[in-house]
Design a protein around this motif. Structure first.
Motif, short mmCIF file in Angstrom:
data_model
loop_
_atom_site.label_atom_id
_atom_site.label_comp_id
_atom_site.label_asym_id
_atom_site.label_seq_id
_atom_site.Cartn_x
_atom_site.Cartn_y
_atom_site.Cartn_z
N ILE A 248 -33.76 0.99 -18.04
CA ILE A 248 -32.77 0.19 -17.32
C ILE A 248 -33.39 -0.15 -15.97
O ILE A 248 -33.68 0.75 -15.16
N ILE B 115 -33.09 -1.75 -12.36
CA ILE B 115 -31.95 -1.89 -11.45
C ILE B 115 -32.39 -2.52 -10.13
O ILE B 115 -33.37 -2.09 -9.53
N TYR C 64 -37.79 -4.82 -8.96
CA TYR C 64 -36.67 -3.91 -9.21
C TYR C 64 -36.81 -2.73 -8.26
O TYR C 64 -37.91 -2.40 -7.81
N GLN D 61 -23.52 0.73 -14.12
CA GLN D 61 -23.18 -0.43 -13.28
C GLN D 61 -22.06 -0.15 -12.28
O GLN D 61 -21.85 -0.93 -11.37
N ILE E 185 -25.52 -0.93 -6.60
CA ILE E 185 -26.24 -1.68 -7.63
C ILE E 185 -25.76 -3.13 -7.62
O ILE E 185 -24.56 -3.40 -7.62
N THR F 237 -28.49 -5.19 -13.25
CA THR F 237 -29.25 -4.34 -14.16
C THR F 237 -29.83 -5.18 -15.30
O THR F 237 -29.30 -6.24 -15.62
N THR G 119 -31.31 -4.11 -19.16
CA THR G 119 -31.55 -3.02 -20.10
C THR G 119 -32.57 -3.45 -21.13
O THR G 119 -32.42 -4.49 -21.76
#
Length: 77
Positions: free
Chosen positions: A6, A8, A38, A61, A66, A69, A71
C-alpha cells in the motif's frame, strides 16, 4: 492469503506519524516512511482480496494525515 503493498501519500511532515499509526493495524506486516513520490510504504496481508480492500478503506484510509493510497496486490507469475 493475499498480500499487497500500500503506497501512501501524506500531508507534509506526517510520514513518520502515519507509518507508526498504520503499523498498529491488524494485517499490516510492515510500515516504513520513505522518500520519493510516496511517503509511506506498507506491506499488508489478508485472507481475501475483499478483506484486504475493506482493511484499506475502513482502517488505513481513516488514519489522520493520509491524503491518498494506492494498493498493489502481490502476484506470483
Amino acid at each position: 492469503m493475499v498480500q499487497a503493498y500500500i503506497l501512501i501519500q501524506t500531508e507534509v511532515g506526517k510520514a513518520s506519524i502515519v507509518a507508526e499509526a498504520v503499523s498498529t493495524i491488524p494485517g499490516v506486516i510492515q510500515a516504513e516512511d520513505v522518500t520519493g513520490p510516496y511517503d509511506v510504504i506498507v506491506r499488508a496481508q489478508s485472507e481475501t482480496v475483499d478483506a484486504l480492500g475493506r482493511m484499506v478503506v475502513a482502517k488505513v484510509q481513516q488514519v489522520d494525515g493520509i491524503t491518498r493510497t494506492l494498493t498493489c496486490p502481490v502476484v506470483h507469475l
